[in-house]
Design a protein around this motif. Structure first.
Motif, mmCIF file in Angstrom:
data_model
loop_
_atom_site.group_PDB
_atom_site.id
_atom_site.type_symbol
_atom_site.label_atom_id
_atom_site.label_comp_id
_atom_site.label_asym_id
_atom_site.label_seq_id
_atom_site.Cartn_x
_atom_site.Cartn_y
_atom_site.Cartn_z
ATOM 1 N N ILE A 196 -6.350 -2.886 14.388
ATOM 2 C CA ILE A 196 -5.964 -1.550 13.943
ATOM 3 C C ILE A 196 -6.785 -1.138 12.729
ATOM 4 N N ARG A 197 -7.048 -2.105 11.824
ATOM 5 C CA ARG A 197 -7.881 -1.791 10.665
ATOM 6 C C ARG A 197 -9.290 -1.377 11.100
ATOM 7 N N VAL A 198 -9.796 -2.054 12.158
ATOM 8 C CA VAL A 198 -11.112 -1.678 12.675
ATOM 9 C C VAL A 198 -11.084 -0.256 13.206
ATOM 10 N N LEU A 199 -10.018 0.097 13.950
ATOM 11 C CA LEU A 199 -9.918 1.452 14.481
ATOM 12 C C LEU A 199 -9.813 2.479 13.367
ATOM 13 N N ARG A 200 -9.054 2.153 12.327
ATOM 14 C CA ARG A 200 -8.952 3.075 11.203
ATOM 15 C C ARG A 200 -10.316 3.286 10.557
ATOM 16 N N ALA A 201 -11.098 2.202 10.500
ATOM 17 C CA ALA A 201 -12.422 2.318 9.897
ATOM 18 C C ALA A 201 -13.329 3.225 10.716
ATOM 19 N N ARG A 243 1.375 1.985 7.567
ATOM 20 C CA ARG A 243 1.286 0.529 7.397
ATOM 21 C C ARG A 243 2.157 -0.251 8.368
ATOM 22 N N HIS A 244 3.250 0.322 8.834
ATOM 23 C CA HIS A 244 4.243 -0.473 9.555
ATOM 24 C C HIS A 244 4.261 -0.111 11.037
ATOM 25 N N GLY A 245 4.412 -1.145 11.858
ATOM 26 C CA GLY A 245 4.613 -0.952 13.285
ATOM 27 C C GLY A 245 3.326 -1.008 14.077
ATOM 28 N N GLU A 246 3.258 -1.913 15.059
ATOM 29 C CA GLU A 246 2.082 -1.991 15.914
ATOM 30 C C GLU A 246 2.239 -1.150 17.164
ATOM 31 N N PHE A 247 3.435 -0.544 17.350
ATOM 32 C CA PHE A 247 3.670 0.321 18.498
ATOM 33 C C PHE A 247 4.179 1.679 18.033
ATOM 34 N N THR A 248 3.993 2.663 18.889
ATOM 35 C CA THR A 248 4.439 4.015 18.600
ATOM 36 C C THR A 248 4.884 4.644 19.909
ATOM 37 N N THR A 249 5.336 5.883 19.870
ATOM 38 C CA THR A 249 5.713 6.582 21.099
ATOM 39 C C THR A 249 4.571 7.466 21.558
ATOM 40 N N LEU A 250 4.574 7.780 22.828
ATOM 41 C CA LEU A 250 3.557 8.675 23.372
ATOM 42 C C LEU A 250 3.638 10.041 22.695
ATOM 43 N N ALA A 251 4.851 10.477 22.358
ATOM 44 C CA ALA A 251 5.011 11.758 21.676
ATOM 45 C C ALA A 251 4.293 11.762 20.335
ATOM 46 N N ALA A 279 3.942 15.782 30.791
ATOM 47 C CA ALA A 279 5.278 15.752 31.383
ATOM 48 C C ALA A 279 6.284 15.307 30.321
ATOM 49 N N PRO A 280 7.297 16.110 30.010
ATOM 50 C CA PRO A 280 8.230 15.769 28.925
ATOM 51 C C PRO A 280 8.919 14.420 29.109
ATOM 52 N N GLU A 281 9.137 13.997 30.359
ATOM 53 C CA GLU A 281 9.898 12.765 30.587
ATOM 54 C C GLU A 281 9.149 11.507 30.141
ATOM 55 N N VAL A 282 7.837 11.578 29.917
ATOM 56 C CA VAL A 282 7.105 10.377 29.495
ATOM 57 C C VAL A 282 6.902 10.327 27.984
ATOM 58 N N LEU A 283 7.345 11.324 27.246
ATOM 59 C CA LEU A 283 7.138 11.353 25.800
ATOM 60 C C LEU A 283 7.764 10.159 25.068
ATOM 61 N N PRO A 284 8.922 9.633 25.482
ATOM 62 C CA PRO A 284 9.497 8.485 24.753
ATOM 63 C C PRO A 284 8.833 7.140 25.063
ATOM 64 N N VAL A 285 7.891 7.074 26.003
ATOM 65 C CA VAL A 285 7.271 5.803 26.380
ATOM 66 C C VAL A 285 6.557 5.192 25.168
ATOM 67 N N THR A 286 6.722 3.878 24.997
ATOM 68 C CA THR A 286 6.125 3.166 23.867
ATOM 69 C C THR A 286 4.769 2.597 24.270
ATOM 70 N N LEU A 287 3.813 2.678 23.353
ATOM 71 C CA LEU A 287 2.469 2.170 23.596
ATOM 72 C C LEU A 287 1.873 1.671 22.288
ATOM 73 N N PRO A 288 0.786 0.896 22.333
ATOM 74 C CA PRO A 288 0.184 0.404 21.090
ATOM 75 C C PRO A 288 -0.264 1.541 20.181
ATOM 76 N N PHE A 289 -0.042 1.360 18.892
ATOM 77 C CA PHE A 289 -0.410 2.344 17.877
ATOM 78 C C PHE A 289 -1.918 2.592 17.890
ATOM 79 N N LEU A 290 -2.322 3.845 17.705
ATOM 80 C CA LEU A 290 -3.733 4.251 17.727
ATOM 81 C C LEU A 290 -4.406 3.801 19.016
ATOM 82 N N CYS A 291 -3.749 4.092 20.129
ATOM 83 C CA CYS A 291 -4.274 3.687 21.426
ATOM 84 C C CYS A 291 -5.028 4.832 22.111
#
Length: 409
Positions: A196-201, A243-251, A279-291
């Motif tokens: 993630i630090r590499v992606l931020r860079a 700083r926190h969390g390696e996952f986020t939501t699609l939204a 599609a609104p129904e997929v907004l809560p799906v969880t995926l890796p942060f900065l994906c």
């Protein structure tokens, strides 16, 4: 075979051995031979062993600490059927289950020190001077990890027993496997954080400079738009550098992309055409942060930086049963598939494709190889990136409940 698969096989083997030892002790106490034809006592003893081990495993998967040792000690003592049991690190007793702690704790660490040096189990007399104390023999078995001996498991009995020596040694090995898996989890977390630090860079300083320059250009001519862009910039950088969390939501990831595109649009104007099909129904799906955001940034940079023509990007997120299907498609210059393969093979580290390979690797780590990036491209043919994200995967949880921002309500 992966390290995790080997570890799982090792766990199964140790559990089966411990189950056999437990059966032997069960029949030894009853002075009878097992009736393998009926199998009922065997099944009960085996299931009890496996169930007890499964209850002890979760705290140990968090590492060897006072809290995890305390939670596991009672289960391990039940697994072995001993009068008392303690777990220690290299310096102190972390947890004790059963009687005798008040007068045995100060003695045991001296003997544990010998185990730490030799790395082998020992059976010793406690030489306890209290007649009513049942703790007369102890088996001290080392707990090991990638960095060597981490501590010890000490099982106390009322008499010397070869069965207890074998059982305590095997349970200590099983505990060691759990601790090694905990170390693997921590290593994986550190690796993901580094990625993630590499992606931020890769969030280009030029993009930040150009965004601020574009905002400044509206200060006199359109103050309200300058204010909106400044808020978008603040939210975008806050999300990208959280700083926190390696996952986020699609939204949340799509909201970050919307902010990025608003800033890019301020710079490139009408040349950048973006279509969102969500599609609104997929907004809560969880995926890796900065994906997803690095893929969109790569598309914009690759298609507009050295071009003066109109450029289109279509971002779609659709429901596909057990998965969310996300596509990022552009009509840019595209890429030679051979060059793309070399980027993913790490043969062109300075090509600017690190965002693609980084995201691909993280998706495969989290969901498996079948969920890596699927890229369709050719010279002059644009690029289409497809991502399949399982709607549910054990261990994949957003750090905070996802929100539905205004752009994706």
């Amino acid at each position: 075979m992966t390290g995790t698969a080997i570890a799982v096989l090792a766990v199964v083997a140790v559990l089966l051995l411990v189950a056999g030892i437990a059966l032997g002790r069960w029949f030894e106490r009853r002075g009878s031979r097992p009736d393998l034809d009926l199998g009922t006592p065997v099944e009960r003893a085996t299931f009890h062993t496996l169930h007890t081990a499964s209850l002890a495993a979760p705290p140990l998967r968090a590492g060897l600490t006072e809290d995890t040792a305390r939670k596991a000690a009672r289960r391990l003592r039940s697994l072995l059927g001993t009068e008392a049991l303690c777990l220690s690190d290299r310096a102190t007793v972390l947890a004790w289950d059963g009687p005798g702690r008040d007068h045995h704790e100060h003695r045991v660490m001296a003997r544990v020190g010998e185990i730490l040096d030799s790395g082998r189990s020992q059976s010793i007399q406690t030489r306890c001077d209290q007649l009513e104390c049942p703790l007369r023999w102890a088996v001290i078995a080392p707990l090991t990890g990638e960095e060597g001996v981490l501590g010890a498991l000490v099982a106390y009995g009322s008499r010397e027993s070869a069965v207890l020596v074998r059982a305590a040694t095997e349970v200590a090995r099983w505990v060691s496997v759990q601790l090694e898996l905990a170390e693997l989890d921590r290593s994986r977390t550190r690796l993901i954080e580094a990625e993630i630090r590499v992606l931020r860079a890769q969030i280009s300083p030029h993009f930040i400079f150009n965004s601020l320059a574009a905002i400044a250009s509206f200060v006199r001519t359109d103050p309200e738009r300058a204010r909106e862009l400044l808020l978008e910039f603040a939210d975008f950088t806050r999300y990208s550098f959280r700083r926190h969390g390696e996952f986020t939501t699609l939204a949340d990831e799509l909201r970050s992309i919307e902010q990025y595109l608003a800033l890019a649009g301020a710079r490139f104007g009408d040349r950048l055409k973006v279509t969102l099909q969500i599609a609104p129904e997929v907004l809560p799906v969880t995926l890796p942060f900065l994906c997803l955001q690095p893929l969109v940034e790569n598309a914009v940079k690759h298609g507009l930086e050295d071009s003066t023509r109109e450029y289109r990007i279509v971002i779609a997120a659709q429901d596909a049963g057990a998965e969310a299907m996300v596509t990022i498609e552009d009509d840019g210059v595209g890429m030679d598939p051979g060059v793309l393969r070399r980027i993913f093979a790490g043969e062109l580290p300075g090509s600017g494709g690190i965002g693609l390979s980084n995201v691909d690797e993280r998706l495969r780590q989290v969901y498996g190889d079948e969920h890596g990036l699927v890229i369709e491209t050719g010279i002059g043919a644009g690029m289409k990136i497809t991502i399949r994200i399982p709607k549910y995967r054990a261990g994949v949880h957003s750090a905070a409940p996802g929100r539905r921002p205004g752009g994706f309500a």
